[in-house]
Design a protein around this motif. Structure first.
Motif, short mmCIF file in Angstrom:
data_model
loop_
_atom_site.label_atom_id
_atom_site.label_comp_id
_atom_site.label_asym_id
_atom_site.label_seq_id
_atom_site.Cartn_x
_atom_site.Cartn_y
_atom_site.Cartn_z
N LYS A 37 39.06 48.40 37.63
CA LYS A 37 38.84 46.97 37.84
C LYS A 37 37.72 46.73 38.83
N GLY A 92 34.46 47.34 37.08
CA GLY A 92 34.22 46.20 36.18
C GLY A 92 33.75 44.98 36.95
N ALA A 93 34.38 44.73 38.11
CA ALA A 93 33.99 43.57 38.92
C ALA A 93 32.55 43.71 39.41
N LEU A 109 38.75 37.61 36.81
CA LEU A 109 39.18 38.75 36.00
C LEU A 109 40.11 39.70 36.75
N LEU A 110 39.99 39.73 38.06
CA LEU A 110 40.87 40.60 38.84
C LEU A 110 42.23 39.94 38.93
N ALA A 151 34.28 37.67 38.44
CA ALA A 151 34.95 38.92 38.82
C ALA A 151 36.30 38.62 39.49
N GLY A 194 28.78 35.46 38.99
CA GLY A 194 29.33 36.80 38.75
C GLY A 194 30.51 37.09 39.66
N ILE A 195 30.41 36.70 40.93
CA ILE A 195 31.51 36.91 41.88
C ILE A 195 32.72 36.10 41.43
N VAL A 251 30.24 42.97 36.53
CA VAL A 251 30.16 41.54 36.24
C VAL A 251 29.25 40.85 37.26
N ILE A 252 29.37 41.21 38.52
CA ILE A 252 28.53 40.63 39.56
C ILE A 252 27.06 41.01 39.32
#
Length: 172
Positions: free
Chosen positions: A3, A6-7, A171-172, A168, A164-165, A10-11
């Motif tokens: 995760k 992935g984060a 999504l977390l 993320a 992006g943050i 995404v950022i």
């Protein structure tokens, strides 16, 4: 662990999007500067060398970068062979054909197309004055772009990273 990776991705993707949008703005301004340079050269060919339009297009186009080179050389060829109905019609067709993907703002593209309808039917001094008027309009547009450019670049970069943050975190 996955995760977190992935984060970070995404950022980075959001930041990359922001950088891409900022690069598009800078490219648009660069294209406007180059077009202004070409119009100045065409103006000089007409005014000082007393060239007719097809010859001016040939001289300037032979040294220009793509797609401007093909645009000017095609204008020269079609005007020399008298292909098309008028200078205005040929100018519009070739401008839309070759310069549509350059990133020049739509209002300046329309102004450039209108320029073709005002050239060729008047004497040399009036052609030079018409080109001067177009260059003035272009300078004003570029000045406006310059003042907005820094703000918009920073905005796109910030929106990309913060978006992006935010994504993320969701999504977390």
């Amino acid at each position: 662990m996955i995760k977190g990776i992935g984060a970070v991705m995404v950022i980075l993707a959001g930041g990359g999007w922001g950088m891409l949008q900022a690069a598009k703005i800078e490219e648009c301004y660069r294209q406007m500067r180059y077009l202004r340079k070409l119009i100045f050269r065409i103006r000089s060919e007409i005014r000082y060398s007393r060239q007719v339009l097809p010859e001016a297009f040939l001289h300037v186009g032979s040294e220009a970068q793509e797609p401007y080179k093909m645009w000017l050389l095609s204008l020269c060829e079609r005007l020399t062979k008298r292909q098309g109905t008028s200078l205005a019609g040929i100018w519009e067709e070739e401008t839309r054909k070759y310069l549509a993907e350059t990133g020049i703002p739509q209002d300046m593209m329309e102004s450039l197309i209108r320029l073709g309808s005002e050239l060729g039917t008047i004497d040399i001094e009036m052609q030079v004055k018409t080109l001067d008027l177009y260059l003035e309009q272009m300078e004003q547009k570029m000045e406006d772009m310059r003042t907005e450019q820094k703000e918009r670049i920073r905005l796109y970069q910030c929106v990309g990273v913060t978006g992006g943050i935010f994504l993320a975190i969701i999504l977390l």
